[in-house]
Design a protein around this motif. Sequence first.
Motif, short mmCIF file in Angstrom:
data_model
loop_
_atom_site.label_atom_id
_atom_site.label_comp_id
_atom_site.label_asym_id
_atom_site.label_seq_id
_atom_site.Cartn_x
_atom_site.Cartn_y
_atom_site.Cartn_z
N MET A 48 0.83 -1.20 0.00
CA MET A 48 0.00 0.00 0.00
C MET A 48 0.87 1.25 0.00
O MET A 48 1.84 1.33 0.76
N MET A 49 0.49 2.21 -0.82
CA MET A 49 1.13 3.53 -0.84
C MET A 49 0.19 4.54 -0.20
O MET A 49 -0.99 4.61 -0.57
N ASN A 50 0.69 5.30 0.77
CA ASN A 50 -0.15 6.25 1.47
C ASN A 50 0.70 7.42 1.94
O ASN A 50 1.94 7.37 1.89
N MET A 51 0.03 8.47 2.42
CA MET A 51 0.74 9.68 2.83
C MET A 51 0.80 9.80 4.34
O MET A 51 0.04 9.15 5.06
N TYR A 52 1.73 10.62 4.81
CA TYR A 52 1.78 10.93 6.24
C TYR A 52 2.02 12.43 6.41
O TYR A 52 2.61 13.09 5.55
N TYR A 53 1.52 12.97 7.52
CA TYR A 53 1.61 14.40 7.82
C TYR A 53 2.60 14.70 8.93
O TYR A 53 2.95 15.86 9.15
N SER A 54 3.03 13.68 9.66
CA SER A 54 3.95 13.90 10.78
C SER A 54 5.36 14.22 10.28
O SER A 54 5.65 14.12 9.09
N ALA A 55 6.22 14.61 11.21
CA ALA A 55 7.58 14.98 10.85
C ALA A 55 8.35 13.79 10.28
O ALA A 55 9.19 13.94 9.39
N GLU A 56 8.08 12.61 10.81
CA GLU A 56 8.74 11.39 10.38
C GLU A 56 7.70 10.37 9.92
O GLU A 56 6.56 10.39 10.40
N PRO A 57 8.06 9.47 9.02
CA PRO A 57 7.10 8.45 8.62
C PRO A 57 6.79 7.51 9.78
O PRO A 57 7.61 7.34 10.68
N PRO A 58 5.62 6.89 9.78
CA PRO A 58 5.28 5.93 10.83
C PRO A 58 6.32 4.82 10.92
O PRO A 58 6.88 4.39 9.91
N LYS A 59 6.56 4.35 12.12
CA LYS A 59 7.55 3.29 12.32
C LYS A 59 7.03 1.96 11.78
O LYS A 59 5.84 1.70 11.74
#
Length: 502
Positions: A48-59
């Motif tokens: 799956m390709m998805n986006m993130y808004y946090s400073a770092e990508p999810p672990k």
Amino acid sequence: MKTNMIKNKLGCKQALLLTLTCVILLSGCASNPQVKPEKADEIPKLTMMNMYYSAEPPKADNEVIRIIEDYTGSKLEMMWVPNSAYNDKVNATIAAGELPQIMMIGSNKSQGIINAVQSGMFWEVGPYLKDYPNLAKLNPMVMNNIAVDGKIYGIYRSRPVAREGIILRKDWLEAVGLPEPKTIDDVFNVIKAFGKKDPDQNGKEDTFGMYEGRGMNGFQTILGWYGGANLYAVENGRIIPDFMTKPYLEALKFYKRLYDEKLINQDFAVVPGTKRQEAVNQGKTGLIISTLDDVNAGFNDLAKANPKAVLDVVSRIQGPQGERLMLFNGGYFGAYMFPKTSVKTEQELKQILGVIDKLMDKKIQNLFEWGVEGKHYKIENGKPVRTDGKAYESDINAVNQIRLDDGGLADAGEDAPIVKKYKQMFKDNAAIAIANRAEPYQSATLAEKGSEITKIIQDARVKFIMGNIDENGWNQAVEQWRKSGGDQVIEEYSAQYNKQKK
């Protein structure tokens, strides 16, 4: 969350036996097209390709993803991309041809994605949705909005369909002796009182009745009150833009009256929309038009500066055509789409749709809404109560873009009264949401010239409100829009609309 809430720790083998609903699909199983894998190595691995808004990508070991995997009976291999670069990454990935099985497409109506759909790159999923309990219940109006040539090529990420309204100072209402507004005239009277009757009781006329930014965030909501269209309307078998209708001019005149009487900030045309919340926090205004759930965030400075300040929300305003609200952003934010190059067979597609369907179950809605019991929330009086907001932000919001649902099935918690109020408004107001009649269609001319010709109307709107042009000048601007490509936009939309009607 009660005993049926997703638990923090699940014994893998036991959890799979108890919660795993079939994910390998049988072609003859129409009522429930999922079957249970018997071996661990049969659990599907899905990219799956998805986006993130946090400073770092999810672990990689994010606990929420592990719970989702256990519940859906899948193994997710995530490709996280920062929001700021997401659309570019989507385009580059499509160009390279190395596509994941599940792509979250944020701009699913961009011309590039439309071209990809029309070239046969993505699966048409519409005919399969009836076989899945959650997917079969998707909102037909929103499904129509994501359609391309009348067909469904993705699963939309649901959002409240009628989300906007008035955020106002309730203590100011009491100070000026007015009730909650119910009609357009009531709204004007509240704005005028907030600007002229010393609502903060400091002995000065130093407040604005309403604060606005250069995007004119409140205009569409007010246009809806006057009976206007949501960007495009249907008249005499043709799709025309909202600004070619009478209610649009009425909404413009409402704004002009506010400007002429100095009831809104005179620099509205140049200040960013974020200044609206700042103005409330600083006591410069007591009313903005915004998404209702904004009342739950961004006003901490107001509480610090004035602990006696009380905010409230109002959504339904009676106008000449009754109570109406614009369908917010089409009722969705992006869609999951499935490339044929990576999802090679119908059986694979059905398998993936089975996993997607379970992402909308109540247990997963509760997971995104509240998190993990004992870590992010606890149960009090039979209801979930947030215990660790920081951990929730870190663990849940980091991967929130996976979420498909709007939280409609999630358990109600011990929310603050204002939160309960706007959540109920979201549910109630879905019945009066007005759709954009052009949403299901595409215009090559608008894709090419949209920013250029839209600016004609945006500039004229501001000039009319500020008194630099009159009604004749406004009509001239509309004619300029039509001659600069607008008539072609109308013809392109109208041709598709009439073709689909047949």
